[in-house]
Design a protein around this motif. Structure first.
Motif, PDB file in Angstrom:
ATOM      1  N   THR A  78      11.254  71.452  21.409  1.00  0.00           N
ATOM      2  CA  THR A  78      12.649  71.593  21.012  1.00  0.00           C
ATOM      3  C   THR A  78      12.731  71.978  19.543  1.00  0.00           C
ATOM      4  O   THR A  78      12.048  71.383  18.702  1.00  0.00           O
TER       5      THR A  78
ATOM      6  N   THR B 247      18.052  70.861  14.967  1.00  0.00           N
ATOM      7  CA  THR B 247      19.383  71.371  14.673  1.00  0.00           C
ATOM      8  C   THR B 247      19.512  71.714  13.191  1.00  0.00           C
ATOM      9  O   THR B 247      18.845  71.129  12.341  1.00  0.00           O
TER      10      THR B 247
ATOM     11  N   ASP C 128      22.708  72.866  10.181  1.00  0.00           N
ATOM     12  CA  ASP C 128      24.161  72.928   9.978  1.00  0.00           C
ATOM     13  C   ASP C 128      24.593  74.154   9.190  1.00  0.00           C
ATOM     14  O   ASP C 128      25.742  74.254   8.751  1.00  0.00           O
TER      15      ASP C 128
ATOM     16  N   GLY D 153      20.831  79.003  14.562  1.00  0.00           N
ATOM     17  CA  GLY D 153      19.845  78.005  14.952  1.00  0.00           C
ATOM     18  C   GLY D 153      18.439  78.578  14.930  1.00  0.00           C
ATOM     19  O   GLY D 153      18.223  79.785  15.031  1.00  0.00           O
TER      20      GLY D 153
END
Length: 192
Positions: free
Chosen positions: A127, A130, A132, A136
């Motif tokens: 994975t 994340t 901000d 991504g």
């Protein structure tokens, strides 16, 4: 450094923490820590290096990192991670690779979980974290290129698990999904 007698192997070195003989008490820890750097703009911390021995005309030594066995319960975990970034930096990168080969095949790279008896085998999750700001992080899975004349590039195979049983036990599914768009178009899926 320990050298063996003439014609003998080199001397071994073993670092072992103390054993506890008291009921329900843990054995001692082994901690290896490099030195802390000083200064406001430089002064990097010291590195910790673990290297196996060079083989003169045979294989080089292996490096093995194994967690402890739980005789009556679970085995210990193994965590390999870079530290969090500081207030004005990024976290460190992680590289897992096999070495180059000057005359022959390079080593393979295998990621697998163990087989389970009376239980479910562990999963494998990859994975991207994340963020901000901006887009991504990407994930790229690429097979090897062949530079030989008329050579074929490596294949990428994605296969779901096989089911078992004479009347039930369906095979696993393979799903490829693009990302959901919050207030714009969702991502595309391209198969060529």
């Amino acid at each position: 450094q320990s050298t063996g007698a003439s014609g003998d192997d080199g001397g071994a070195m073993e670092l072992t923490a103390g054993e506890s003989t008291v009921n329900n008490k843990a054995g001692g820890d082994v901690t290896v820590t490099a030195g802390q750097g000083a200064g406001t703009t430089a002064g990097a911390g010291g590195a910790v290096s673990i290297s196996a021995g060079v083989g003169a005309s045979a294989l080089g030594g292996a490096v093995t990192v194994t967690s402890g066995v739980g005789t009556a319960t679970s085995s210990g975990g193994v965590t390999v991670a870079t530290a969090d970034g500081g207030s004005t930096g990024v976290s460190g990168a992680m590289l897992l690779k096999t070495g180059d080969a000057g005359n022959g095949n390079t080593g393979s790279y295998t990621v697998t979980t163990g087989a389970a008896t009376n239980g479910v085998a562990g999963g494998i999750n990859m994975t991207v974290g994340t963020g901000d700001t901006g887009t991504g992080g990407a994930m790229t899975l690429t097979a090897g290129e062949s530079t030989a004349a008329s050579g074929t590039g490596g294949a990428v195979t994605v296969t779901a698990g096989k089911g078992a049983g004479a009347t039930a036990g369906a095979g696993g599914a393979v799903s490829i999904s693009a990302g959901v768009g919050a207030s714009a178009l969702g991502g595309a899926v391209t198969v060529t």
